[in-house]
Design an enzyme around this catalytic site. Structure first.
Site, PDB file in Angstrom:
ATOM      1  N   CYS A  21       0.816  -1.204   0.000  1.00 27.20           N
ATOM      2  CA  CYS A  21       0.000   0.000   0.000  1.00 27.20           C
ATOM      3  C   CYS A  21       0.853   1.257   0.000  1.00 27.20           C
ATOM      4  O   CYS A  21       2.076   1.186   0.077  1.00 27.20           O
ATOM      5  CB  CYS A  21      -0.896   0.016   1.225  1.00 27.20           C
ATOM      6  SG  CYS A  21      -1.827  -1.508   1.428  1.00 27.20           S
ATOM      7  N   GLY A  48      -1.314   1.258  -4.914  1.00 27.98           N
ATOM      8  CA  GLY A  48      -2.598   0.693  -4.536  1.00 27.98           C
ATOM      9  C   GLY A  48      -3.741   1.301  -5.301  1.00 27.98           C
ATOM     10  O   GLY A  48      -3.892   2.529  -5.314  1.00 27.98           O
ATOM     11  N   ASN A 122       1.192   0.098   5.699  1.00 30.04           N
ATOM     12  CA  ASN A 122       1.759  -0.623   4.570  1.00 30.04           C
ATOM     13  C   ASN A 122       2.656  -1.710   5.155  1.00 30.04           C
ATOM     14  O   ASN A 122       3.600  -1.408   5.877  1.00 30.04           O
ATOM     15  CB  ASN A 122       2.571   0.334   3.697  1.00 30.04           C
ATOM     16  CG  ASN A 122       3.364  -0.355   2.600  1.00 30.04           C
ATOM     17  OD1 ASN A 122       4.368   0.165   2.144  1.00 30.04           O
ATOM     18  ND2 ASN A 122       2.932  -1.530   2.157  1.00 30.04           N
ATOM     19  N   GLY A 123       2.346  -2.961   4.829  1.00 30.90           N
ATOM     20  CA  GLY A 123       3.132  -4.076   5.348  1.00 30.90           C
ATOM     21  C   GLY A 123       2.226  -5.169   5.877  1.00 30.90           C
ATOM     22  O   GLY A 123       1.010  -5.095   5.709  1.00 30.90           O
ATOM     23  N   TYR A 265      10.875  -3.233  -8.731  1.00 34.63           N
ATOM     24  CA  TYR A 265       9.595  -3.088  -9.408  1.00 34.63           C
ATOM     25  C   TYR A 265       8.666  -2.067  -8.781  1.00 34.63           C
ATOM     26  O   TYR A 265       8.054  -1.261  -9.468  1.00 34.63           O
ATOM     27  CB  TYR A 265       8.861  -4.437  -9.469  1.00 34.63           C
ATOM     28  CG  TYR A 265       7.447  -4.302  -9.973  1.00 34.63           C
ATOM     29  CD1 TYR A 265       7.196  -4.150 -11.336  1.00 34.63           C
ATOM     30  CD2 TYR A 265       6.364  -4.267  -9.096  1.00 34.63           C
ATOM     31  CE1 TYR A 265       5.901  -3.979 -11.800  1.00 34.63           C
ATOM     32  CE2 TYR A 265       5.075  -4.093  -9.566  1.00 34.63           C
ATOM     33  CZ  TYR A 265       4.848  -3.953 -10.910  1.00 34.63           C
ATOM     34  OH  TYR A 265       3.581  -3.776 -11.375  1.00 34.63           O
TER      35      TYR A 265
HETATM   36  P1  5GP Z   1       4.284 -12.516 -14.876  1.00 35.82           P
HETATM   37  O1  5GP Z   1       3.659 -12.129 -16.157  1.00 35.82           O
HETATM   38  O2  5GP Z   1       5.544 -13.307 -15.033  1.00 35.82           O
HETATM   39  O3  5GP Z   1       3.310 -13.199 -13.956  1.00 35.82           O
HETATM   40  O4  5GP Z   1       4.660 -11.181 -14.107  1.00 35.82           O
HETATM   41  C1  5GP Z   1       5.770 -10.443 -14.501  1.00 35.82           C
HETATM   42  C2  5GP Z   1       5.373  -9.058 -14.893  1.00 35.82           C
HETATM   43  O5  5GP Z   1       4.524  -8.494 -13.884  1.00 35.82           O
HETATM   44  C3  5GP Z   1       6.567  -8.170 -15.016  1.00 35.82           C
HETATM   45  O6  5GP Z   1       6.427  -7.395 -16.193  1.00 35.82           O
HETATM   46  C4  5GP Z   1       6.536  -7.297 -13.785  1.00 35.82           C
HETATM   47  O7  5GP Z   1       6.890  -5.968 -14.110  1.00 35.82           O
HETATM   48  C5  5GP Z   1       5.120  -7.355 -13.308  1.00 35.82           C
HETATM   49  N1  5GP Z   1       5.017  -7.511 -11.850  1.00 35.82           N
HETATM   50  C6  5GP Z   1       5.884  -8.065 -10.990  1.00 35.82           C
HETATM   51  N2  5GP Z   1       5.425  -8.033  -9.736  1.00 35.82           N
HETATM   52  C7  5GP Z   1       4.237  -7.425  -9.763  1.00 35.82           C
HETATM   53  C8  5GP Z   1       3.282  -7.069  -8.748  1.00 35.82           C
HETATM   54  O8  5GP Z   1       3.453  -7.306  -7.558  1.00 35.82           O
HETATM   55  N3  5GP Z   1       2.151  -6.453  -9.195  1.00 35.82           N
HETATM   56  C9  5GP Z   1       1.941  -6.174 -10.510  1.00 35.82           C
HETATM   57  N4  5GP Z   1       0.813  -5.554 -10.847  1.00 35.82           N
HETATM   58  N5  5GP Z   1       2.821  -6.482 -11.472  1.00 35.82           N
HETATM   59  C10 5GP Z   1       3.961  -7.104 -11.110  1.00 35.82           C
HETATM   60 MG    MG Z   2       6.000  -5.276 -16.109  1.00 36.45          MG
END
Ligand code: 5GP
Ligand code: MG
Length: 495
Positions: A21, A48, A122-123, A265
């Site tokens: 969050c 979020g 957050n956590g 990320y």
């Molecule tokens: P995958 O398609 O392998 O399941 O997820 C990888 C992609 O999802 C990557 O492009 C990465 O940037 C993105 N991604 C990684 N972790 C998260 C997350 O916690 N939430 C979201 N919305 N995207 C994520």
């Molecule tokens: Mg991505």
């Protein structure tokens, strides 16, 4: 925050909220806090998209407005006008498949004998269930099953017979797990970061006040100056008149457990964490990726947007070594498609990747290609994109990932899917390469991550890539001494 407890994977279902969050707190000298909090939440929207909320205090009473949905939809002019008072906190809550429950939306607010409390979290706590039982036996009634409410009641109880910083300290002694909090106690705002500093929290200065926020980008949008990161185990209490703040370093442990995935990320690239711009950290990770597993291809292209900084660092490092690579955009993103990651079925997620990204034929056709992304979770994105690039005429497609393989779930706030869904949980890199359909595949090593972030492994939370956690999650291994109490002796107040 998280509903239920995190005691082992067995208790974890797919529709249980697992949240990452954004939190904000603002104290101003002579104007309402609601609008600055609202803008700060806008800047933290990436943290979020499920719900947004603001709590303010006008010196006499607390006001709150919490709504499901995006920040821009959750408040209208009337809502903001009703949020009177020059101090306030806010929250945006991470999306999760299927969960649309307003009882989990934040800030959480509660009134009790000696005042009113608002809390943004957050956590995730690892001992919420035990604390909840204990407080319930003492007569506390709970209205949600989230751990944020547990923190609020625990703090309210301690405030009955202690001043604010002693009550915060007593509460922190009982909490285990990760938390960055912004709290309103009557008209005062404070920020609290767990003793291992798992989730980020920064302090910023405005012309007429102070702001606490998950990321410095929120300070930027208020035209403020970043003062510094809130230290692990520190509480910062903002003066109610916006003129200053008091810092109490309640705990000072030997090691931290900063989430490396924030850098990889989650955080905005234009945020500064621990003195380093996230964009530069990602470029550094990209450079390391070239050094570890660079491959000469005609073109290097990012998966937009998350792979961009990595690809630019990777391509830079490549050309410095004399490789003749072109850095180009080979995929265009439709900005109106959001939240593909959390769609409930695999079919929908695959369709969504196709909707979201379309190849630029001239970059790809008849050429060898390196595709760079920040991470692979389920493998949906890479699998879809490799096929897409081949269909668009790529001669070969090599995949390079700016983080290690994600082999285990995150219990502390990032939605990493369950272990069964993680493509790397039980596969070798070669098996993943085959599944994804790439000509070659390499991840960045864990040591390179620590190096690039200028940290030691002991100071990072690497649970999702090592399967060993810095907190004592039932049924999981740990990479350090987490015998309770995990908190050390209180440190001296330092300013
Ligand atoms: P995958 O398609 O392998 O399941 O997820 C990888 C992609 O999802 C990557 O492009 C990465 O940037 C993105 N991604 C990684 N972790 C998260 C997350 O916690 N939430 C979201 N919305 N995207 C994520
Ligand atoms: Mg991505």
């Amino acid at each position: 925050m998280q509903a239920g407890n995190v005691d082992g994977e067995a208790t974890r279902s797919d529709d249980e909220p697992r949240e990452k969050c954004g939190v904000v707190g603002v104290s101003l000298s002579d104007r309402d806090a609601a609008r600055p909090v609202y803008y700060a939440l806008y800047a933290l929207q990436h943290r979020g998209q499920d719900s947004a909320g603001i709590v303010t205090h006008d010196g006499f009473q607390q006001h709150d407005h919490v709504e499901m949905g995006l920040v821009g939809d959750a408040f209208d002019e009337g809502d903001l006008a009703e949020l009177a008072g020059s101090t306030g906190i806010g929250h945006v809550r991470y999306p999760t498949a299927g969960s649309v429950d307003k009882s989990c939306a934040q800030p959480f607010s509660v009134s009790f004998n000696s005042g009113s409390l608002g809390l943004s979290h957050n956590g995730n706590l690892v001992n919420a269930a035990g604390l909840r039982d204990e407080l319930a036996r003492l007569g506390h009634a709970f209205t949600s099953d989230g751990d944020t409410e547990v923190i609020a009641h625990s703090l309210a109880r301690n405030l009955l017979d202690a001043d604010l910083s002693s009550a915060v300290e007593q509460t922190m002694r009982r909490l285990h797990g990760s938390y960055s909090l912004t709290v309103m106690y009557d008209d005062r705002v404070l920020g609290v970061r767990d003793p291992r500093g798992n989730r980020p929290l920064v302090l910023g200065e405005l012309d007429d006040g102070y702001v606490l926020a998950s990321e410095s980008a929120a300070v930027d949008v208020l035209d403020g100056e970043l003062v510094r990161d809130v230290r692990p185990g520190e509480a910062i209490v903002l003066d109610a008149d916006g003129q200053g703040y008091e810092s109490v370093r309640l705990f000072d442990l030997e090691t931290t457990a900063h989430c490396f995935f924030e850098h990889v990320y989650f955080a905005r690239p234009d945020s500064v964490i621990d003195g380093t711009l996230v964009y530069e950290a990602r470029r550094e990770l990209g450079r390391a990726l070239w050094r570890e597993s660079g491959i000469d291809t005609d073109v290097v292209m990012p998966v937009p947007d998350s792979g961009r900084a990595f690809a630019s660092g990777y391509a830079d490092a490549a050309s410095e070594t004399g490789a003749d690579v072109e850095f180009a955009e080979g995929l265009m993103k439709n900005r109106y498609v959001g939240r593909t990651f959390i769609m409930p079925t695999q079919d929908e997620r695959e369709r969504a990747v196709r909707l979201k990204l379309n190849p630029i034929r001239s970059t790809v056709e008849g050429r060898t290609v390196t595709l760079i992304d920040d991470s692979i979770v389920r493998g949906t994105t890479s699998t879809q994109l490799v096929e897409l690039l081949r269909d668009a005429g790529a001669e070969s497609v090599h995949v390079r990932i700016g983080a290690p393989a994600i082999v285990a779930p995150c219990y502390f706030g990032i939605d990493m899917a369950t272990r069964e869904e993680l493509i790397a949980a039980d596969r070798t890199t070669e098996e993943i390469r085959e599944t994804v359909g790439a000509d070659s595949l390499s991840y960045l090593s864990v040591d390179a991550v620590a190096d690039a972030l200028d940290e030691t492994r002991d100071d990072l939370c690497l649970g999702c890539v090592t399967g060993e956690y810095p907190y004592d999650v039932d049924g999981e291994a740990t990479d350090r001494d987490v015998s309770r109490p995990t908190v050390g002796e209180p440190a001296e107040a330092d300013d």
